[in-house]
Design an enzyme around this catalytic site. Sequence first.
Site, PDB file in Angstrom:
ATOM      1  N   GLU A   1       0.832  -1.207   0.000  1.00 23.22           N
ATOM      2  CA  GLU A   1       0.000   0.000   0.000  1.00 23.22           C
ATOM      3  C   GLU A   1       0.864   1.253   0.000  1.00 23.22           C
ATOM      4  OE1 GLU A   1      -3.566  -1.808   2.790  1.00 23.22           O
ATOM      5  OE2 GLU A   1      -1.611  -1.357   3.623  1.00 23.22           O
TER       6      GLU A   1
ATOM      7  N   ALA B   1       5.192  -9.078  15.973  1.00 24.67           N
ATOM      8  CA  ALA B   1       6.102  -7.929  15.918  1.00 24.67           C
ATOM      9  C   ALA B   1       5.522  -6.654  16.536  1.00 24.67           C
ATOM     10  CB  ALA B   1       6.493  -7.668  14.459  1.00 24.67           C
TER      11      ALA B   1
ATOM     12  N   SER C   1      -8.986   0.097  14.211  1.00 23.99           N
ATOM     13  CA  SER C   1      -7.769   0.700  13.652  1.00 23.99           C
ATOM     14  C   SER C   1      -7.355   0.028  12.343  1.00 23.99           C
ATOM     15  CB  SER C   1      -6.635   0.552  14.678  1.00 23.99           C
ATOM     16  OG  SER C   1      -5.392   0.804  14.077  1.00 23.99           O
TER      17      SER C   1
ATOM     18  N   ASP D   1      -7.178  -5.007   8.863  1.00 20.22           N
ATOM     19  CA  ASP D   1      -6.767  -3.742   8.232  1.00 20.22           C
ATOM     20  C   ASP D   1      -6.670  -3.866   6.719  1.00 20.22           C
ATOM     21  OD1 ASP D   1      -4.573  -5.372   8.108  1.00 20.22           O
ATOM     22  OD2 ASP D   1      -3.139  -3.917   8.873  1.00 20.22           O
TER      23      ASP D   1
HETATM   24  P1  NAD Z   1       3.102 -10.840  13.090  1.00 16.11           P
HETATM   25  O1  NAD Z   1       2.925 -11.810  11.971  1.00 16.11           O
HETATM   26  O2  NAD Z   1       4.476 -10.520  13.557  1.00 16.11           O
HETATM   27  O3  NAD Z   1       2.276 -11.337  14.369  1.00 16.11           O
HETATM   28  C1  NAD Z   1       0.961 -11.821  14.278  1.00 16.11           C
HETATM   29  C2  NAD Z   1       0.759 -12.838  15.404  1.00 16.11           C
HETATM   30  O4  NAD Z   1      -0.625 -13.219  15.410  1.00 16.11           O
HETATM   31  C3  NAD Z   1       1.585 -14.126  15.208  1.00 16.11           C
HETATM   32  O5  NAD Z   1       2.369 -14.368  16.363  1.00 16.11           O
HETATM   33  C4  NAD Z   1       0.509 -15.202  15.000  1.00 16.11           C
HETATM   34  O6  NAD Z   1       0.888 -16.470  15.542  1.00 16.11           O
HETATM   35  C5  NAD Z   1      -0.671 -14.595  15.747  1.00 16.11           C
HETATM   36  N1  NAD Z   1      -1.976 -15.125  15.367  1.00 16.11           N
HETATM   37  C6  NAD Z   1      -2.450 -15.385  14.112  1.00 16.11           C
HETATM   38  N2  NAD Z   1      -3.719 -15.856  14.199  1.00 16.11           N
HETATM   39  C7  NAD Z   1      -4.033 -15.867  15.515  1.00 16.11           C
HETATM   40  C8  NAD Z   1      -5.196 -16.246  16.237  1.00 16.11           C
HETATM   41  N3  NAD Z   1      -6.288 -16.727  15.606  1.00 16.11           N
HETATM   42  N4  NAD Z   1      -5.194 -16.121  17.587  1.00 16.11           N
HETATM   43  C9  NAD Z   1      -4.096 -15.661  18.251  1.00 16.11           C
HETATM   44  N5  NAD Z   1      -2.951 -15.303  17.612  1.00 16.11           N
HETATM   45  C10 NAD Z   1      -2.927 -15.402  16.264  1.00 16.11           C
HETATM   46  O7  NAD Z   1       2.347  -9.504  12.634  1.00 16.11           O
HETATM   47  P2  NAD Z   1       2.475  -8.056  13.249  1.00 16.11           P
HETATM   48  O8  NAD Z   1       3.514  -7.267  12.521  1.00 16.11           O
HETATM   49  O9  NAD Z   1       2.516  -8.148  14.727  1.00 16.11           O
HETATM   50  O10 NAD Z   1       1.067  -7.460  12.770  1.00 16.11           O
HETATM   51  C11 NAD Z   1      -0.130  -7.944  13.348  1.00 16.11           C
HETATM   52  C12 NAD Z   1      -1.314  -7.414  12.581  1.00 16.11           C
HETATM   53  O11 NAD Z   1      -1.413  -6.004  12.763  1.00 16.11           O
HETATM   54  C13 NAD Z   1      -1.247  -7.631  11.090  1.00 16.11           C
HETATM   55  O12 NAD Z   1      -2.506  -8.099  10.657  1.00 16.11           O
HETATM   56  C14 NAD Z   1      -0.931  -6.280  10.514  1.00 16.11           C
HETATM   57  O13 NAD Z   1      -1.426  -6.119   9.210  1.00 16.11           O
HETATM   58  C15 NAD Z   1      -1.656  -5.393  11.499  1.00 16.11           C
HETATM   59  N6  NAD Z   1      -1.147  -4.008  11.594  1.00 16.11           N
HETATM   60  C16 NAD Z   1      -2.072  -3.028  11.725  1.00 16.11           C
HETATM   61  C17 NAD Z   1      -1.652  -1.718  11.857  1.00 16.11           C
HETATM   62  C18 NAD Z   1      -2.664  -0.634  12.061  1.00 16.11           C
HETATM   63  O14 NAD Z   1      -2.309   0.554  12.027  1.00 16.11           O
HETATM   64  N7  NAD Z   1      -3.905  -0.972  12.319  1.00 16.11           N
HETATM   65  C19 NAD Z   1      -0.280  -1.409  11.805  1.00 16.11           C
HETATM   66  C20 NAD Z   1       0.636  -2.436  11.711  1.00 16.11           C
HETATM   67  C21 NAD Z   1       0.187  -3.760  11.598  1.00 16.11           C
END
Ligand code: NAD
Length: 360
Positions: A70, A153, A306, A241
């Site tokens: 994006e 992360a 968010s 998101d």
């Molecule tokens: P990541 O892949 O590092 O971590 C995601 C975690 O979620 C993993 O540890 C995974 O095992 C866990 N997970 C997946 N399905 C699950 C479930 N059903 N129950 C419990 N845990 C589960 O990703 P990240 O960088 O931490 O990002 C997380 C999310 O946040 C992503 O979807 C990303 O797109 C979103 N995000 C949103 C914003 C925003 O501004 N809203 C900003 C950054 C990231």
Amino acid sequence: MTQSHLNLEPSELAYVPFVSVDNMMRNVRAIGVEKALRGIAKYIEQDFLRWESFDKKPRIPAHAPQGVIELMPTSDGKTFGFKYVNGHPENIRDGLQTVTGFGVLSDLRTGYPVLFTEMTILTALRTAANSALAAKYLAPKNSHTMAIIGNGAQSDFQCLAFKELLGITDIRAYDIDSSASIRLARNLADSGLNVTICKTPEDAIEGAQIITTVTADKRYATILTDNMVGSGVHINAIGGDCPGKTELHKDILLRSDIFVEYPEQTRIEGELQQLADDHPVTELWQVYAGKALGRTSEDQITLFDSVGFAIEDFAALRYVHDLLPLTGHFEKLDLLADPDDPRDLYGMLLRSASADDKAA
Ligand code: NAD
């Protein structure tokens, strides 16, 4: 402290300040992660308070079955900023980040960039700062416990921001992969937060005033079902998101007062995808400006749907831009051509060939 050239006119700059991942980490360590989160939250609030001066549009996506890339542009009439960001939930299996990014801040008058920076770490900081800022207006008073579902992360940054801005003391962590929760607890061991690793999402939300969902899965997931959510909580829903990617059961949305960044984008990408196009929502900038109410009762379920909006990245870029003269942690990137005569671009190319010949 190194004096930078950031305050010079862009036309006087022979380079663009560039912040690599290494230097972003140096900058955050120099200022302290909690102080950086507080600082970015302040910049986001400042920019939300001048919401009407920004050029706004939903971000521009390129979708693939695996994820999305994006572009997120905005401008306040003087400065232009954009972020490039991706979201690829399956990347983690190949040892790659789910979310990476970089961004640019430019002077609209000359069109010259004044900052080029990594935004993987900066996105985690700004997302956490943004969540905690919204929760300051929406979460129950004296909240002390936050459930965090999805321990990847973003999660450490979320926990630290809620500690710093809301005084959260207890974290209840759940992830389908328990090693992610163990990693989170280890990283937060010296943070002053009490972290409990939970075996189920139901266990995680026990006694929590705030529920953060921050999972990554490219589907309509149901991380929280309706019967899990009691009255009076604040839900900070981060992971839904993208079109086709949500975290909450629709019935939770119908019981909640929903707060959003920019409705035009959230209706495409957020939990709101599940509701009618005219479902009422409140824009956060209006709450910050005192034009709309945040939490009004103890029983109310407040939901921050968010998705991440360009103005938050603009604010984070401004924060880094202002920080660099204090820390000096950046490199000078040779990104802009600067021939002695601006029209003699080809002449500069010719002279560079003869300079290389002489050096050979
Ligand atoms: P990541 O892949 O590092 O971590 C995601 C975690 O979620 C993993 O540890 C995974 O095992 C866990 N997970 C997946 N399905 C699950 C479930 N059903 N129950 C419990 N845990 C589960 O990703 P990240 O960088 O931490 O990002 C997380 C999310 O946040 C992503 O979807 C990303 O797109 C979103 N995000 C949103 C914003 C925003 O501004 N809203 C900003 C950054 C990231």
